[in-house]
Design an enzyme around this catalytic site. Structure first.
Site, PDB file in Angstrom:
ATOM      1  N   GLU A  68      -0.533  62.882  -1.306  1.00 22.11           N
ATOM      2  CA  GLU A  68       0.851  62.889  -2.340  1.00 22.11           C
ATOM      3  C   GLU A  68       1.115  61.651  -2.933  1.00 22.11           C
ATOM      4  O   GLU A  68       1.213  60.453  -1.837  1.00 22.11           O
ATOM      5  CB  GLU A  68       2.020  63.216  -1.424  1.00 22.11           C
ATOM      6  CG  GLU A  68       3.113  63.126  -2.218  1.00 22.11           C
ATOM      7  CD  GLU A  68       4.485  63.899  -1.395  1.00 22.11           C
ATOM      8  OE1 GLU A  68       5.385  64.527  -1.562  1.00 22.11           O
ATOM      9  OE2 GLU A  68       4.057  63.679   0.095  1.00 22.11           O
TER      10      GLU A  68
ATOM     11  N   GLU B   2      11.879  71.698  -1.853  1.00 18.79           N
ATOM     12  CA  GLU B   2      12.050  70.182  -1.037  1.00 18.79           C
ATOM     13  C   GLU B   2      12.916  69.417  -1.976  1.00 18.79           C
ATOM     14  O   GLU B   2      13.048  68.218  -2.191  1.00 18.79           O
ATOM     15  CB  GLU B   2      10.839  69.322  -1.074  1.00 18.79           C
ATOM     16  CG  GLU B   2      11.080  68.298   0.089  1.00 18.79           C
ATOM     17  CD  GLU B   2       9.604  66.751  -0.093  1.00 18.79           C
ATOM     18  OE1 GLU B   2       8.799  67.305   0.758  1.00 18.79           O
ATOM     19  OE2 GLU B   2       9.335  66.427  -0.921  1.00 18.79           O
TER      20      GLU B   2
END
Length: 276
Positions: free
Chosen positions: A155, A256
């Protein structure tokens, strides 16, 4: 197409955190969702007691939701850390100890995506040394993921909020993906495309989508600025997710985002219940 054409998962490490961990899967199910994801739920322990693992497993199973993504041990998260795998010494060792534990837990719930946060730069340590350690540990994690039929996610975060994290652009994260795949020969490392982080970095999101959709193993969203629910900021998230689908991404989209000053179960009014 719009939001109704997407498949979503709820991140239980940022949503429903007003509840104890073991109550969150059922809360997500009550809100209409069938899939959840988690940061490593025990930030102080890469190898929790079997009873703790069993209790969380039962909570997920009893709620009737599927665990679709799990972070590997990442240090104090939430908190100052952004991963452990590139940090020499004890933290790297804790990451290594966690790999098989996390992979085993993921396999027991049919979870096929493990996210490995890279870790912050450390004062007094050569970045090249950290990068070599990172490649070694990411390769270890990719092999473990491969054994359970999972992908390993890498990520990019954002520089304003994570100034010591070295992967703060899509190209930087995808370069690491390529290095891991070359090192292992497994081709199961993938890019985690978090549109909030990329927006905070000022990246051209349509171009990122067009260039990297085929290399992407998971997508996460929050609006920007503020990291709130879709519609609380200025990102055209509905259009961006449509573009991702058109570019060939057909996986889930992880929610998220922060619920704001309301209970998490009231933070989904942007999404019709039948689309969850």
């Amino acid at each position: 197409m719009g939001f109704a054409e997407q498949r979503f998962s709820v991140n239980l490490s940022i949503l429903f955190t007003e509840l104890p961990l073991l109550e969150r899967p059922a809360a997500a199910a009550s809100a209409g969702f069938t899939a959840v994801e988690l940061w490593w739920p025990w930030p102080g322990s890469p190898t929790p007691r079997r009873s703790e693992l069993d209790a969380l497993r039962r909570a997920v199973q009893d709620a009737g939701v599927r665990l679709t993504g799990l972070n590997l041990y990442a240090g104090r998260l939430p908190g100052p850390d952004r991963g452990a795998l590139s940090v020499p010494g004890e933290e790297s060792e804790r990451f290594r100890a966690n790999v098989d534990v996390a992979a085993g837990f993921a396999e027991s719930l049919g979870c096929t995506a493990l996210n490995a946060l890279y870790g912050n730069r450390v004062d007094g340590v050569d970045p090249a040394e950290q990068d070599a350690l990172a490649l070694e540990n990411l390769s270890l994690a990719a092999r473990a993921a491969g054994r359970i039929g999972a992908v390993l996610l890498i990520e990019a975060l954002n520089a304003p909020e994570s100034p010591l994290y070295p992967l703060v652009s899509a190209p930087a994260a995808v370069d690491v993906v390529d290095r891991v795949n070359a090192a292992t020969g497994r081709d199961n490392a993938r890019f985690l495309m978090d549109l909030y982080h990329l927006a905070m970095n000022g990246e051209d999101l349509p171009s990122v989508i067009d260039r990297y959709a085929g290399r992407t193993g998971h997508v996460q969203i929050a609006d920007s600025p503020g990291r709130g629910a879709p519609g609380t900021g200025s990102l055209p998230l509905e259009d961006l997710l449509d573009r991702l689908r058109e570019a060939g991404y057909d996986g889930r989209v992880g929610l998220e985002y922060k619920p704001g000053d309301r209970p998490s179960d009231r933070a989904f009014d942007w999404l019709p219940r039948e689309a969850r």
